[in-house]
Design a protein around this motif. Structure first.
Motif, mmCIF file in Angstrom:
data_model
loop_
_atom_site.group_PDB
_atom_site.id
_atom_site.type_symbol
_atom_site.label_atom_id
_atom_site.label_comp_id
_atom_site.label_asym_id
_atom_site.label_seq_id
_atom_site.Cartn_x
_atom_site.Cartn_y
_atom_site.Cartn_z
ATOM 1 N N LEU A 1 0.740 -1.126 0.152
ATOM 2 C CA LEU A 1 0.101 -0.062 0.017
ATOM 3 C C LEU A 1 0.751 1.360 0.111
ATOM 4 C CD1 LEU A 1 -2.628 1.232 0.234
ATOM 5 C CD2 LEU A 1 -2.549 1.168 2.748
ATOM 6 N N LYS A 2 1.924 1.234 0.766
ATOM 7 C CA LYS A 2 2.678 2.199 0.853
ATOM 8 C C LYS A 2 3.235 2.938 -0.513
ATOM 9 C CE LYS A 2 7.475 0.754 1.797
ATOM 10 N NZ LYS A 2 8.559 0.890 2.618
ATOM 11 N N HIS A 3 3.459 1.921 -1.536
ATOM 12 C CA HIS A 3 4.097 2.233 -2.921
ATOM 13 C C HIS A 3 2.731 2.904 -3.668
ATOM 14 C CE1 HIS A 3 6.732 -0.692 -1.326
ATOM 15 N NE2 HIS A 3 7.489 -0.116 -1.860
ATOM 16 N N LEU A 4 1.784 2.621 -3.349
ATOM 17 C CA LEU A 4 0.489 3.094 -4.074
ATOM 18 C C LEU A 4 0.435 4.464 -3.987
ATOM 19 C CD1 LEU A 4 -1.620 1.876 -5.862
ATOM 20 C CD2 LEU A 4 -2.961 1.769 -3.752
ATOM 21 N N ARG A 5 0.723 5.128 -2.686
ATOM 22 C CA ARG A 5 0.499 6.575 -2.403
ATOM 23 C C ARG A 5 1.791 7.343 -1.953
ATOM 24 N NH1 ARG A 5 -3.363 9.022 -2.532
ATOM 25 N NH2 ARG A 5 -3.207 10.154 -0.477
ATOM 26 N N ASP A 6 3.008 6.808 -2.684
ATOM 27 C CA ASP A 6 4.337 7.381 -2.257
ATOM 28 C C ASP A 6 4.709 8.462 -3.285
ATOM 29 O OD1 ASP A 6 4.977 5.841 -4.415
ATOM 30 O OD2 ASP A 6 6.508 4.747 -3.517
ATOM 31 N N ASP A 7 3.768 8.970 -4.242
ATOM 32 C CA ASP A 7 3.902 9.717 -5.405
ATOM 33 C C ASP A 7 5.439 9.420 -6.324
ATOM 34 O OD1 ASP A 7 1.942 11.587 -4.793
ATOM 35 O OD2 ASP A 7 2.955 12.588 -3.089
ATOM 36 N N ASP A 8 5.472 8.277 -6.469
ATOM 37 C CA ASP A 8 6.646 7.850 -7.190
ATOM 38 C C ASP A 8 6.165 6.766 -8.205
ATOM 39 O OD1 ASP A 8 8.981 6.867 -8.283
ATOM 40 O OD2 ASP A 8 9.742 6.181 -6.489
ATOM 41 N N ILE A 9 6.152 7.130 -9.483
ATOM 42 C CA ILE A 9 5.684 6.313 -10.616
ATOM 43 C C ILE A 9 6.684 4.910 -10.965
ATOM 44 C CG2 ILE A 9 4.013 7.955 -11.499
ATOM 45 C CD1 ILE A 9 5.882 8.189 -13.738
ATOM 46 N N THR A 10 7.616 5.033 -10.241
ATOM 47 C CA THR A 10 8.356 3.773 -10.411
ATOM 48 C C THR A 10 8.278 2.595 -9.354
ATOM 49 O OG1 THR A 10 10.264 4.575 -9.211
ATOM 50 C CG2 THR A 10 10.333 5.386 -11.430
ATOM 51 N N ARG B 1 0.379 1.762 -10.109
ATOM 52 C CA ARG B 1 1.604 2.605 -9.595
ATOM 53 C C ARG B 1 1.312 3.870 -8.654
ATOM 54 N NH1 ARG B 1 6.360 1.379 -12.251
ATOM 55 N NH2 ARG B 1 5.900 -0.436 -13.380
ATOM 56 N N GLN B 2 0.223 4.632 -8.739
ATOM 57 C CA GLN B 2 -0.265 5.506 -7.917
ATOM 58 C C GLN B 2 -1.942 5.631 -8.141
ATOM 59 O OE1 GLN B 2 1.860 7.679 -6.125
ATOM 60 N NE2 GLN B 2 2.841 6.209 -6.482
ATOM 61 N N ILE B 3 -2.381 6.291 -6.995
ATOM 62 C CA ILE B 3 -3.898 6.273 -6.996
ATOM 63 C C ILE B 3 -4.148 7.485 -6.017
ATOM 64 C CG2 ILE B 3 -4.148 5.045 -5.101
ATOM 65 C CD1 ILE B 3 -6.964 4.164 -6.471
ATOM 66 N N LYS B 4 -4.971 8.476 -6.544
ATOM 67 C CA LYS B 4 -5.153 9.807 -6.007
ATOM 68 C C LYS B 4 -6.784 9.987 -6.036
ATOM 69 C CE LYS B 4 -0.857 12.020 -6.809
ATOM 70 N NZ LYS B 4 -0.356 11.935 -5.469
ATOM 71 N N VAL B 5 -7.296 10.722 -5.007
ATOM 72 C CA VAL B 5 -8.843 11.104 -5.058
ATOM 73 C C VAL B 5 -8.759 12.514 -4.954
ATOM 74 C CG1 VAL B 5 -9.950 8.835 -4.492
ATOM 75 C CG2 VAL B 5 -9.111 10.309 -2.748
ATOM 76 N N TYR B 6 -9.649 13.351 -5.514
ATOM 77 C CA TYR B 6 -9.906 14.690 -5.754
ATOM 78 C C TYR B 6 -11.190 15.249 -5.067
ATOM 79 C CZ TYR B 6 -5.404 14.624 -8.026
ATOM 80 O OH TYR B 6 -4.203 14.343 -8.345
#
Length: 184
Positions: free
Chosen positions: A39-48, A152-157
């Motif tokens: 989970l931490k990799h999903l929200r770390d602002d790093d697409i790698t 790689r990333q997920i965000k909600v707005y």
């Protein structure tokens, strides 16, 4: 697989200037994960980096908010070129008051996606935001019949609130206060 057609429709995206990321206000969870791909990799602002599921499909990512929130968009980063059979192809979105009472609000099919996938969210009327406590993204199938998933990333707005233009000033909480801002 024929799924019922939900009443929800995906519409035009909200304007970027009107949005703010609110994922930090929620409690995130995933259905499963491989070691060092959690989970931490999903929200770390790093697409790698990426979250990788580790179980049978469907796979899901959920965010639970402690209070009712008004959401305008969910965005997630996927890359078919880098992840091939780990790339989501068929997805569903769910929302509700708690994790046990979710209702499907939309379905997506991705064709070899590359980059950010932005999905506008709305309430009963297409101009109003989706008001919910829980939002869930469920991966039903991957490209090339892959078993596990990479996101790689997920965000909600949510809609951005009016903010003070000068340091030390309190943020505006309504249009009425904003209209009197020149008096300040």
């Amino acid at each position: 697989m024929t799924a019922p057609t939900p009443a929800y429709r995906i519409t035009a995206e909200p304007d970027e200037d009107d949005l703010r990321e609110v994922g930090g206000l929620g409690l995130w969870s995933v259905s499963s994960s491989k070691p060092n791909c959690g989970l931490k990799h999903l929200r770390d602002d790093d697409i790698t980096t990426f979250w990788q599921s580790d179980a049978t499909q469907p796979h899901s990512v959920s965010v639970q908010f402690p209070r009712l929130v008004s959401l305008m968009r969910i965005s997630f980063y996927v890359s078919f070129a880098e992840d091939e059979s780990y790339t989501p192809q068929e997805l569903s979105l769910y929302a509700g008051n708690n994790i046990n009472e979710l209702q499907e609000i939309g379905q997506l099919e991705l064709k070899k996606p590359a980059g950010w996938v932005n999905v506008p969210l709305h309430g009963a009327d297409e101009r109003s935001p989706l008001r919910t406590h829980v939002l869930q993204l469920m991966v039903r199938a991957n490209h090339q019949n892959g078993k596990d998933t990479h996101i790689r990333q997920i965000k909600v707005y949510s809609r951005a609130q009016y903010t003070a233009k000068e340091p030390g000033m309190a943020p505006y909480t309504s249009l009425e206060f904003l209209s009197h801002s020149c008096v300040r």
